[in-house]
Design an enzyme around this catalytic site. Structure first.
Site, PDB file in Angstrom:
ATOM      1  N   HIS A 115       0.813  -1.217   0.000  1.00 22.10           N
ATOM      2  CA  HIS A 115       0.000   0.000   0.000  1.00 22.10           C
ATOM      3  C   HIS A 115       0.848   1.269   0.000  1.00 22.10           C
ATOM      4  O   HIS A 115       0.355   2.336  -0.309  1.00 22.10           O
ATOM      5  CB  HIS A 115      -1.066  -0.017   1.121  1.00 22.10           C
ATOM      6  CG  HIS A 115      -0.591   0.324   2.498  1.00 22.10           C
ATOM      7  ND1 HIS A 115      -0.338  -0.632   3.463  1.00 22.10           N
ATOM      8  CD2 HIS A 115      -0.363   1.506   3.104  1.00 22.10           C
ATOM      9  CE1 HIS A 115       0.030  -0.047   4.592  1.00 22.10           C
ATOM     10  NE2 HIS A 115       0.027   1.257   4.404  1.00 22.10           N
TER      11      HIS A 115
ATOM     12  N   ASP B 178       1.194  -7.726   2.418  1.00 20.71           N
ATOM     13  CA  ASP B 178       1.276  -6.299   2.076  1.00 20.71           C
ATOM     14  C   ASP B 178       2.735  -5.845   1.896  1.00 20.71           C
ATOM     15  O   ASP B 178       3.271  -5.108   2.715  1.00 20.71           O
ATOM     16  CB  ASP B 178       0.592  -5.499   3.203  1.00 20.71           C
ATOM     17  CG  ASP B 178       0.314  -4.057   2.811  1.00 20.71           C
ATOM     18  OD1 ASP B 178       0.865  -3.591   1.796  1.00 20.71           O
ATOM     19  OD2 ASP B 178      -0.456  -3.389   3.530  1.00 20.71           O
TER      20      ASP B 178
ATOM     21  N   SER C 239       4.033   2.156   8.513  1.00 20.35           N
ATOM     22  CA  SER C 239       3.812   1.167   7.473  1.00 20.35           C
ATOM     23  C   SER C 239       5.101   0.938   6.716  1.00 20.35           C
ATOM     24  O   SER C 239       5.770   1.887   6.322  1.00 20.35           O
ATOM     25  CB  SER C 239       2.729   1.639   6.515  1.00 20.35           C
ATOM     26  OG  SER C 239       1.498   1.288   7.031  1.00 20.35           O
TER      27      SER C 239
HETATM   28  N1  ARG Z   1      -4.833   0.729   7.780  1.00 22.14           N
HETATM   29  C1  ARG Z   1      -3.520   0.733   7.214  1.00 22.14           C
HETATM   30  C2  ARG Z   1      -2.875   2.134   7.325  1.00 22.14           C
HETATM   31  O1  ARG Z   1      -3.401   2.967   7.998  1.00 22.14           O
HETATM   32  C3  ARG Z   1      -3.497   0.238   5.808  1.00 22.14           C
HETATM   33  C4  ARG Z   1      -4.165   1.119   4.802  1.00 22.14           C
HETATM   34  C5  ARG Z   1      -4.087   0.638   3.399  1.00 22.14           C
HETATM   35  N2  ARG Z   1      -5.061  -0.406   3.112  1.00 22.14           N
HETATM   36  C6  ARG Z   1      -6.365  -0.195   2.788  1.00 22.14           C
HETATM   37  N3  ARG Z   1      -7.148  -1.191   2.628  1.00 22.14           N
HETATM   38  N4  ARG Z   1      -6.848   1.008   2.603  1.00 22.14           N
HETATM   39  O2  ARG Z   1      -2.247   2.689   6.477  1.00 22.14           O
HETATM   40  N1  ASP Z   2      -1.351   1.420   8.112  1.00 22.84           N
HETATM   41  C1  ASP Z   2      -0.581   2.462   8.742  1.00 22.84           C
HETATM   42  C2  ASP Z   2       0.420   3.107   7.776  1.00 22.84           C
HETATM   43  O1  ASP Z   2       0.220   3.101   6.589  1.00 22.84           O
HETATM   44  C3  ASP Z   2       0.081   1.968   9.969  1.00 22.84           C
HETATM   45  C4  ASP Z   2      -0.811   2.119  11.185  1.00 22.84           C
HETATM   46  O2  ASP Z   2      -1.559   3.105  11.249  1.00 22.84           O
HETATM   47  O3  ASP Z   2      -0.711   1.282  12.082  1.00 22.84           O
HETATM   48  O4  ASP Z   2       1.362   3.762   8.171  1.00 22.84           O
END
Ligand code: ARG
Ligand code: ASP
Length: 722
Positions: free
Chosen positions: A83, A219, A646
């Site tokens: 991502h 990921d 991330s």
């Molecule tokens: N929750 C994670 C973060 O805050 C992954 C986000 C990317 N994935 C998604 N399905 N949008 O970045």
């Molecule tokens: N998914 C988040 C990021 O892209 C990481 C988190 O918020 O735990 O940095």
């Protein structure tokens, strides 16, 4: 007796070790080293951060501003999340080569794909510069003057503090303005795509599984840093060569089990762990619910169209994911703050603080802080709500309004900076908007507008609401705006922006879409922003003094870590499951079996590539299965992470790579405000799954051969001697 004491001590250390924290790498020796060793770490603080010798920090760059990466070969190969590389993978994709859907693998270096504008930045050196930054500040009386002086000092110091010509200085504040630290960095600009799994692996579970455990997402994506012949940063060139890192991480294929020590290094973006209870109450009761309501409405509209129309689905998929990510996070955060009684815990902390202040005879300095907070947070409530609604509705989620706001700024530029600046910005805008309109559907946005303007008129504090929006018929307004505004298409907006300055201004101001933006923005800038800024400035000053008091009056053992601020940090903990709800227990490791359990053929979130199913059925896991022959996919631990982490490396006790951080668990997303050791967990892809996908799924032996992989020791049969 001694034994009991020792047990007690161990117990205390265990408890303390689980309190979270994102630590400054250069200060680990004094603050954390002993505890990390107690938890099982085999390294010294010097091996993690050193100025003179190569250390782990030399293998952990920030990836393109918002993510983290790690170097995993002596040829500058780096690993980050799928991502995090998503936009780059997408930008190389065409109908013939759909790398998002099918994945991408460079089987030789010549096939690696350059990415315009992507940068990767290493920390060279960290140094405390607090005294220098605060020079001449104490004598100033007003908070605004102090802030101005600090900013002046910082920009001056950034220029004069020693560094090599190819490096950058960047001074950041810690502990809400109680400490300033210089980061000398090196930023590489030739970053090429090396590998990415198909989205059905790299984004498996998509939005449904986002922020959720148990998780089965691979990921990850791979890039390579290129440097000039002297191993220094350089713009993209075919002459550039793979970067030779000062350190790279060996990858451990030995696997993890519950209670193993883990450590995560990376660039956490922003946390607010020391907010007073009043602020947390406001987030839980007013601000989060308002933002959630706005995004909920926008997402429902977009989802409705995306399900019916494939072209719209392609246009909106990435935007939808972006809106949904924090929508979902705020819901989890609000729930978690409530469930963990964060407000009551903060209140208790504040009561204790007040007692310590009295005991220390420090009432003059710290005695009124909490009363000030209470007064200021009460006073700012409506302003803060208005600000969030304006930003969520006008700047973020109604696309026509967000474009209109760019024109609004253009008009301001003319007033403030003159005609040349106006023309420069206008040309930039026209060039930039092409990409925006490619993914814009006026039909979708009209419905979003109708919903969100409806919320604006109902939820925006009445005393600030522009009179035209009182009892507005949002549907009629939407129909009218989208039928007549030039902001609905690239051709029309270009036409609007063409002509003499005066004519352009006139056309803008006659445009019904622009008129809505101007009404909202004018009213916000006049009625909300000045007062918000005034109270906020007071809160900033109070927070700084409060933080100073906390640092001063807490016992040494209290372990006060600075809030995240996008600088390099170290967090550590143990692999651990958790209990999300009564009678429910989550295990800490997931397996490929779970991917197959979730498999929905043809589904856009839960489809699984045939090759992966075949490998699963044949149990063809190479050297990467665990000792029971199962293929691990992801695991969780008590590391304290946030957005920006991330792509961060998860390391074992010896500093070998065991996983790749990418998310947190739903119940624990409140960790940005209150970290609870019971339910806050970070989520990592298991390094073995990454190796398995590269090797067995993609057959990219060239990549595997570049890595230093530590395999579990072969079982030797040792004859027992009597
Ligand atoms: N929750 C994670 C973060 O805050 C992954 C986000 C990317 N994935 C998604 N399905 N949008 O970045
Ligand atoms: N998914 C988040 C990021 O892209 C990481 C988190 O918020 O735990 O940095």
């Amino acid at each position: 007796m001694k034994f009991i004491k020792l047990l007690l001590l161990l117990f205390v250390i265990q408890i303390q070790a689980q309190q979270g924290g994102m630590w400054i790498p250069s200060l680990l020796k004094g603050m954390n080293e002993n505890e990390m060793k107690t938890l099982g770490m085999k390294l010294t603080a010097e091996q993690i951060y050193s100025v003179n010798k190569s250390s782990l920090k030399d293998a952990v760059p920030q990836f393109d501003g918002g993510c983290t990466a790690e170097v995993i070969s002596d040829k500058g190969l780096i690993l980050t999340n799928h991502h995090c590389g998503y936009d780059n993978i997408q930008s190389h994709s065409t109908v013939e080569h759909d790398y998002l859907t099918d994945g991408f693998w460079a089987y030789k270096m010549e096939d690696e794909l350059p990415n315009k504008g992507v940068v990767v930045s290493f920390v060279v050196r960290i140094e405390d510069v607090t005294t220098k930054v605060l020079e001449g500040v104490a004598t100033l009386t007003s908070e605004a003057e102090k802030q101005k002086k600090i900013q002046e000092n910082i920009s001056n110091l950034n220029k004069i503090l020693p560094k090599e010509v190819w490096q950058e200085n960047s001074i950041r504040t810690f502990y809400d303005g109680n400490q300033y630290i210089l980061f000398v960095t090196e930023t590489f600009k030739d970053i090429r795509l090396v590998g990415a799994p198909p989205s059905s692996i790299g984004k498996f579970g998509s939005d449904t599984d986002n922020w959720v455990w148990p998780r089965h997402t691979g990921d990850f994506s791979l890039f390579r840093i290129y440097a000039d012949k002297n191993n220094r940063p350089a713009e993209y060139s075919t002459e550039n060569v793979p970067y030779k890192p000062k350190h790279f991480f060996p990858i451990s294929a030995k696997g993890v089990k519950e209670n193993d020590f883990t450590m995560v290094m990376g660039y956490p973006g922003r946390t607010q762990e020391y907010l007073p209870s009043y602020a947390v109450e406001q987030i839980v009761n007013d601000l989060n619910p308002a933002k959630i309501e706005v995004r909920d409405a926008a997402l429902k509209v977009q989802d409705g169209f995306m399900r019916k129309d494939n072209a719209i689905k392609i246009q909106y998929a990435s935007k939808y994911a972006g809106i949904a990510n924090y929508w979902k996070k705020w819901i989890g955060e609000t729930k978690g703050l409530k469930k963990s009684n964060a407000v009551a815990i903060k209140q208790k902390f504040e009561k204790d603080f007040q007692e310590k202040v009295i005991k220390a005879g420090k009432q003059a300095e710290y005695g009124n802080l909490l009363a000030d907070f209470q007064k200021n947070y009460t006073e700012i409530n409506d302003y803060a709500l208005a600000r969030d609604l304006f930003s969520e509705i006008a700047l973020r989620n109604t696309e026509l309004l967000s474009v209109g706001y760019k024109l609004y700024q253009l008009e301001q530029i003319l007033t403030n900076k003159g005609e040349q600046a106006f023309w420069d910005r206008k040309n930039n805008l026209i060039n930039g908007l092409g990409d925006f309109y490619k993914d814009f559907s006026a039909t979708v946005d009209e419905k979003v507008f109708e919903q969100l303007i409806g919320i604006y008129s109902k939820k925006y504090p009445k005393q600030f609401l522009p009179s035209n929006l009182e009892n507005v018929d949002a549907k009629t307004l939407a129909t009218n705006v989208y039928a007549t505004s030039k902001l609905v298409s690239y051709d029309k907006i270009k036409e609007l922006l063409t002509g003499e300055t005066k004519a352009v201004l006139e056309k803008m101001n006659n445009d019904p879409g622009f008129q809505v933006v101007k009404m909202l923005a004018d009213s916000f800038t006049k009625n909300v922003a000045p007062k918000y800024d005034e109270i906020n400035l007071k809160n900033i000053a109070t927070q700084r003094t409060y933080m100073k008091g906390i640092l001063e009056l807490s016992p040494k053992s209290a372990r006060i870590f600075p809030d995240a601020n996008s600088t390099l940090r170290v967090t550590y903990g143990k692999v651990k499951g958790y209990k999300p709800n009564d009678a429910v227990v989550y295990e800490p490791i997931t397996y490929l079996d779970g991917v197959i359990e979730k498999y929905i053929p043809g589904d856009y979130e839960f489809d699984v590539p045939k090759k992966l199913i075949d490998l699963y059925n044949a149990k063809d896991f190479g050297k990467y299965a665990d000792k029971n022959g199962k293929m691990p996919v992801a695991f969780i631990a008590t590391n304290h992470t946030t957005g920006g982490n991330s792509g961060s490396p998860a390391l074992d006790a010896n500093g070998n790579l065991i996983g790749l951080n990418f998310d947190r668990v739903w119940e624990g997303t409140m960790s940005d405000i209150y970290y609870s050791p019971e339910i806050c967990r970070n989520i990592m892809v298991d390094a073995r799954y990454i190796l398995f996908v590269i090797d067995k799924y993609a057959g990219a032996k060239n990549i595997i051969n570049e890595l230093k992989i530590i395999y579990p020791a072969e079982k030797k049969i040792i004859s027992k001697k009597k």
